[in-house]
Scaffold this motif. Sequence first.
Motif, PDB file in Angstrom:
ATOM      1  N   UNK A 238       6.466 -10.879 134.132  1.00  0.00           N
ATOM      2  CA  UNK A 238       6.513  -9.674 133.300  1.00  0.00           C
ATOM      3  C   UNK A 238       7.488  -9.872 132.139  1.00  0.00           C
ATOM      4  N   UNK A 239       8.642 -10.472 132.442  1.00  0.00           N
ATOM      5  CA  UNK A 239       9.626 -10.742 131.394  1.00  0.00           C
ATOM      6  C   UNK A 239       9.027 -11.645 130.327  1.00  0.00           C
ATOM      7  N   UNK A 240       8.388 -12.720 130.766  1.00  0.00           N
ATOM      8  CA  UNK A 240       7.776 -13.658 129.836  1.00  0.00           C
ATOM      9  C   UNK A 240       6.715 -12.953 128.998  1.00  0.00           C
ATOM     10  N   UNK A 241       5.975 -12.087 129.653  1.00  0.00           N
ATOM     11  CA  UNK A 241       4.908 -11.360 128.989  1.00  0.00           C
ATOM     12  C   UNK A 241       5.434 -10.471 127.874  1.00  0.00           C
ATOM     13  N   UNK A 242       6.293  -9.552 128.219  1.00  0.00           N
ATOM     14  CA  UNK A 242       6.711  -8.536 127.256  1.00  0.00           C
ATOM     15  C   UNK A 242       7.666  -9.079 126.196  1.00  0.00           C
ATOM     16  N   UNK A 243       8.375 -10.145 126.500  1.00  0.00           N
ATOM     17  CA  UNK A 243       9.282 -10.697 125.500  1.00  0.00           C
ATOM     18  C   UNK A 243       8.520 -11.338 124.351  1.00  0.00           C
ATOM     19  N   UNK A 244       7.230 -11.575 124.536  1.00  0.00           N
ATOM     20  CA  UNK A 244       6.420 -12.170 123.489  1.00  0.00           C
ATOM     21  C   UNK A 244       5.659 -11.137 122.667  1.00  0.00           C
ATOM     22  N   UNK A 245       5.774  -9.879 123.034  1.00  0.00           N
ATOM     23  CA  UNK A 245       5.094  -8.828 122.294  1.00  0.00           C
ATOM     24  C   UNK A 245       5.945  -8.399 121.089  1.00  0.00           C
ATOM     25  N   UNK A 246       5.361  -7.722 120.121  1.00  0.00           N
ATOM     26  CA  UNK A 246       6.073  -7.357 118.885  1.00  0.00           C
ATOM     27  C   UNK A 246       7.361  -6.570 119.123  1.00  0.00           C
ATOM     28  N   UNK A 247       8.414  -6.954 118.390  1.00  0.00           N
ATOM     29  CA  UNK A 247       9.711  -6.263 118.374  1.00  0.00           C
ATOM     30  C   UNK A 247      10.402  -6.243 119.736  1.00  0.00           C
ATOM     31  N   UNK A 248      10.147  -7.261 120.554  1.00  0.00           N
ATOM     32  CA  UNK A 248      10.812  -7.380 121.851  1.00  0.00           C
ATOM     33  C   UNK A 248      11.575  -8.695 121.885  1.00  0.00           C
ATOM     34  N   UNK A 249      12.880  -8.624 122.146  1.00  0.00           N
ATOM     35  CA  UNK A 249      13.717  -9.817 122.228  1.00  0.00           C
ATOM     36  C   UNK A 249      14.045 -10.203 123.662  1.00  0.00           C
ATOM     37  N   UNK A 250      14.269  -9.206 124.504  1.00  0.00           N
ATOM     38  CA  UNK A 250      14.630  -9.450 125.901  1.00  0.00           C
ATOM     39  C   UNK A 250      14.088  -8.320 126.755  1.00  0.00           C
ATOM     40  N   UNK A 251      13.912  -8.603 128.039  1.00  0.00           N
ATOM     41  CA  UNK A 251      13.242  -7.651 128.941  1.00  0.00           C
ATOM     42  C   UNK A 251      14.016  -7.516 130.242  1.00  0.00           C
ATOM     43  N   UNK A 252      14.053  -6.301 130.762  1.00  0.00           N
ATOM     44  CA  UNK A 252      14.586  -6.055 132.104  1.00  0.00           C
ATOM     45  C   UNK A 252      13.545  -5.266 132.889  1.00  0.00           C
ATOM     46  N   UNK A 253      13.242  -5.732 134.100  1.00  0.00           N
ATOM     47  CA  UNK A 253      12.276  -5.061 134.966  1.00  0.00           C
ATOM     48  C   UNK A 253      13.031  -4.264 136.016  1.00  0.00           C
ATOM     49  N   UNK A 254      12.704  -2.999 136.131  1.00  0.00           N
ATOM     50  CA  UNK A 254      13.370  -2.130 137.105  1.00  0.00           C
ATOM     51  C   UNK A 254      12.344  -1.449 137.999  1.00  0.00           C
ATOM     52  N   UNK A 255      12.800  -1.025 139.157  1.00  0.00           N
ATOM     53  CA  UNK A 255      11.989  -0.219 140.070  1.00  0.00           C
ATOM     54  C   UNK A 255      12.766   1.053 140.357  1.00  0.00           C
ATOM     55  N   UNK A 256      12.222   2.160 139.914  1.00  0.00           N
ATOM     56  CA  UNK A 256      12.907   3.450 140.037  1.00  0.00           C
ATOM     57  C   UNK A 256      14.321   3.381 139.452  1.00  0.00           C
ATOM     58  N   UNK A 257      14.446   2.657 138.329  1.00  0.00           N
ATOM     59  CA  UNK A 257      15.719   2.574 137.623  1.00  0.00           C
ATOM     60  C   UNK A 257      16.639   1.466 138.056  1.00  0.00           C
ATOM     61  N   UNK A 258      16.285   0.715 139.090  1.00  0.00           N
ATOM     62  CA  UNK A 258      17.146  -0.341 139.619  1.00  0.00           C
ATOM     63  C   UNK A 258      16.684  -1.700 139.106  1.00  0.00           C
ATOM     64  N   UNK A 259      17.616  -2.453 138.525  1.00  0.00           N
ATOM     65  CA  UNK A 259      17.327  -3.803 138.048  1.00  0.00           C
ATOM     66  C   UNK A 259      17.080  -4.696 139.252  1.00  0.00           C
ATOM     67  N   UNK A 260      15.829  -5.076 139.479  1.00  0.00           N
ATOM     68  CA  UNK A 260      15.514  -5.771 140.725  1.00  0.00           C
ATOM     69  C   UNK A 260      15.925  -7.237 140.711  1.00  0.00           C
ATOM     70  N   UNK A 261      16.206  -7.805 139.540  1.00  0.00           N
ATOM     71  CA  UNK A 261      16.712  -9.173 139.489  1.00  0.00           C
ATOM     72  C   UNK A 261      18.231  -9.212 139.429  1.00  0.00           C
ATOM     73  N   UNK A 262      18.831  -8.114 138.991  1.00  0.00           N
ATOM     74  CA  UNK A 262      20.281  -8.051 138.887  1.00  0.00           C
ATOM     75  C   UNK A 262      20.853  -8.941 137.811  1.00  0.00           C
ATOM     76  N   UNK A 263      20.044  -9.266 136.807  1.00  0.00           N
ATOM     77  CA  UNK A 263      20.494 -10.166 135.750  1.00  0.00           C
ATOM     78  C   UNK A 263      20.510  -9.509 134.379  1.00  0.00           C
ATOM     79  N   UNK A 264      20.195  -8.227 134.315  1.00  0.00           N
ATOM     80  CA  UNK A 264      20.158  -7.559 133.034  1.00  0.00           C
ATOM     81  C   UNK A 264      18.966  -8.004 132.213  1.00  0.00           C
TER      82      UNK A 264
END
Length: 291
Positions: free
Chosen positions: A119-145
């Motif tokens: 998902x990170x790889x996906x959305x970081x390649x879309x327009x005006x996106x530099x970095x991505x964080x994936x959350x579940x109900x507001x919680x960063x599930x990777x814990x890496x920001x």
Amino acid sequence: MLRTKKIAVLITVFVLAGVAVFTIANKNKNSGKTDVTLYFLNSTGSTVSECNKAFSADSNDELYKQVAESLLKGIKGKKYTALSEKGTEVKKIENDSGNLTIDFSGEYLKAGIISTYAVVKTFSQLPEVNAVMVTVNGRDILGQGYITGDEINLESDDDCATTVVLYFADEDKEKLVSEYRKINVLDTQPIEQYILTELIRGPKVKGHTALLPKHTDIVSVETTEGTCYVNFKKSLASKEQQELMIYSIVNSLTERGGVECVQFLIDGKKSDNAGAPDISAPLYRNESLIK
């Protein structure tokens, strides 16, 4: 945990489930649509299959939404499987000066770690996106920001493949039986995390029986000075075959060099369970339970 400059996401039949990735989205000048290459699990879940799709969106926000929904819905056809299981919803997508957050519903927790990196790889390649964080109900599930797309390198080889030994119950649920499994490991995740994920996934050998419930929620796994701290979201107590279940974890983790014992934690704290076995103290390998 140290972060490497590159995160190698290696995809094989033995790696954690769940993959969906985009290449850079290209604007189709003739049709006014944005062309995106999507990658889904194949029909057997053993590898990925790619599919091109054109999106019609009046804004970047609308494009983000359409892309996310396509990942969750999948593409019609026997050769494709969606990123996450049915029922997963996109709760919110926000772009704050190039830092995009995509928030999924709780069902997404059942997807594999690779799904999140995809998902990170996906959305970081879309327009005006530099970095991505994936959350579940507001919680960063990777814990890496926020993670950039450049930090993720998708590869099809298995140079970093590792064979691990997993312990499941025998057919009668009386003894532990071993099962060898080849997995690929992300640079940023400890191999102990993958071992636990595979135990939850269950056996692949006929006659072997899973012991950890599919809904088991692991908060974190960390090994320090020979002790592997396994932090669960809720207690494992009062379950059938508890001794076998506990030692399927302990024996699987202690197969690896560097892990001498396992300390179980519940929401970050030692359990007050003094049952059999007593998980309030570190547990060492028990070969008497192995068939």
